[in-house]
Design an enzyme around this catalytic site. Structure first.
Site, PDB file in Angstrom:
ATOM      1  CG  HIS A  84      21.728  14.206  -3.140  1.00 44.91           C
ATOM      2  ND1 HIS A  84      23.060  14.472  -3.080  1.00 44.91           N
ATOM      3  CD2 HIS A  84      21.185  15.501  -2.429  1.00 44.91           C
ATOM      4  CE1 HIS A  84      23.462  15.750  -2.816  1.00 44.91           C
ATOM      5  NE2 HIS A  84      22.213  16.316  -2.443  1.00 44.91           N
ATOM      6  CB  SER A 106      24.624  11.891  -1.879  1.00 42.94           C
ATOM      7  OG  SER A 106      24.512  11.897  -3.338  1.00 42.94           O
ATOM      8  CG  ASP A 135      24.285  19.663  -1.895  1.00 45.93           C
ATOM      9  OD1 ASP A 135      24.363  20.585  -1.708  1.00 45.93           O
ATOM     10  OD2 ASP A 135      23.338  18.765  -1.633  1.00 45.93           O
TER      11      ASP A 135
END
Length: 358
Positions: free
Chosen positions: A207, A180, A300
């Site tokens: 992400h 991310s 996540d």
């Protein structure tokens, strides 16, 4: 109060961004810059908490402005772009490599159906990035590291109990990576150091702002000898190829090595989700896979990585020292999902050793 400097060469866009940000009581726009040079001067003078900066500007673009700001007056920088074309995206990702934290789409006009969501995403991103503690950028000759510190209490985390990372009988047939905030530049550096003849495919969930996944693939492809592409449903994976999860699809793998894309609900708020990918890899490949969780905010990836470790796969988290934000790796370590905590250099060494010689 979070103090913000807005930089955009369009006076209309500057005022619009400032208006949107000032609507939130926790945010205050303290400066408006017309180009990169103006942004650099105002950053040194105003010392804002966050800079929201356009990618393409006259005199000095967002990449060069980011590089100089991170060398002179380190500040969290959020890149904004109204276009996700290959050229626009490449400059945005170069700015990330120079020290910017993330890229988001510019909010659309008031009559556009996605306006509310794009504004919400920008405001939320600015608030989150204001919490990241940046440091002066590393010398330009060094690629590794993040230029940022989000110091966690690593001594309070459970210590992984790793197997040796030396080549052995365990044949690695697949590599899965989740990342991310801060991960694009580290992933780029890792892929650049892997050989063309890498003996396993790589699946990546990153992400990223809507519309930028294709540009991310193009940018990665420019810096590696591996083939890079967006994953397509049902295609057979091949060694030496990198597959990026497309936006809006949960991405997995079958036991036959074929990509599986589904419109399933978000996990941990994300679609694609790193946890979904890792869980799929655990079920299909088990001990013949490597799972790597990179820098990022949130949870996540942790649950899926734990499933992969339980299935016998090699599980790796990026070390705190090189992370922009240690949140995702830290949560995975807390859950006992991580076997090895490694720097980017060590991750490259582990992949090269385990994949081609394991």
């Amino acid at each position: 109060m979070i103090r913000i400097l807005v930089a955009d060469d369009s006076a209309t866009v500057r005022e619009y961004l400032a208006f949107l940000l000032d609507q939130d009581p926790a945010l205050q726009v303290v400066g408006k810059a017309r180009d990169g040079l103006d942004a650099l001067e105002q950053a040194e003078r105003l010392k804002p908490d966050v800079i929201v900066m356009d990618v393409h500007m006259p005199r000095m673009n967002g990449y060069e402005a980011t590089r100089q700001i991170m060398e002179r007056v380190p500040t969290p920088i959020v890149m904004v772009s109204a276009s996700s074309t290959r050229y626009e995206a490449a400059t945005a990702f170069e700015a990330l490599k120079a020290g910017a934290l993330t890229v988001v789409e510019k909010p659309t006009g008031q009559d556009h159906p996605t306006q509310a969501e794009s504004v919400r995403r920008l405001v939320q991103t600015v608030k989150l990035m204001a919490e990241v503690k940046v440091i002066r950028r590393w010398p330009r000759t060094r690629d590794w590291g993040s230029g940022v510190r989000d110091r966690g209490l690593i001594s309070e985390l459970p210590s992984p109990s790793p197997r040796p990372l030396a080549p052995g009988s365990q044949k690695i047939r697949l590599i899965a990576i989740g990342g991310s905030t801060g991960a694009p530049q580290v992933i780029n550096d890792i892929l650049a150091r892997l050989p063309r003849e890498l003996g396993a495919p790589i699946l990546i969930v990153q992400h990223i702002a809507p519309g930028f996944t294709g540009g991310f693939a193009d940018w990665l492809a420019q810096g590696t000898r591996l083939a890079v592409k967006l994953a397509e449903s049902g295609e057979a994976t091949r060694p030496g190829t990198v597959y990026l999860a497309p936006e809006g699809f949960q991405t997995g793998i079958t036991t036959e090595g074929r990509i599986r894309l589904t419109r399933e609900s978000a996990e941990e708020g994300f679609c694609p989700s790193a946890s979904y990918l890792f869980q799929s890899v655990a079920e299909a490949y088990g001990r013949s896979a490597i799972g790597i969780l990179m820098t990022g905010m949130g949870r996540d990836g942790a649950a899926g990585l734990k499933r992969l470790r339980e299935a016998g796969g090699v599980t790796i988290a990026q070390d705190e020292e090189s992370c922009v934000i240690f949140g995702m790796p830290q949560e995975a370590i807390r859950q006992g999902a991580v076997e090895h905590v490694l720097s980017p250099e060590q991750i490259v060494g582990a992949i090269r050793s385990l994949v081609n010689h394991g």
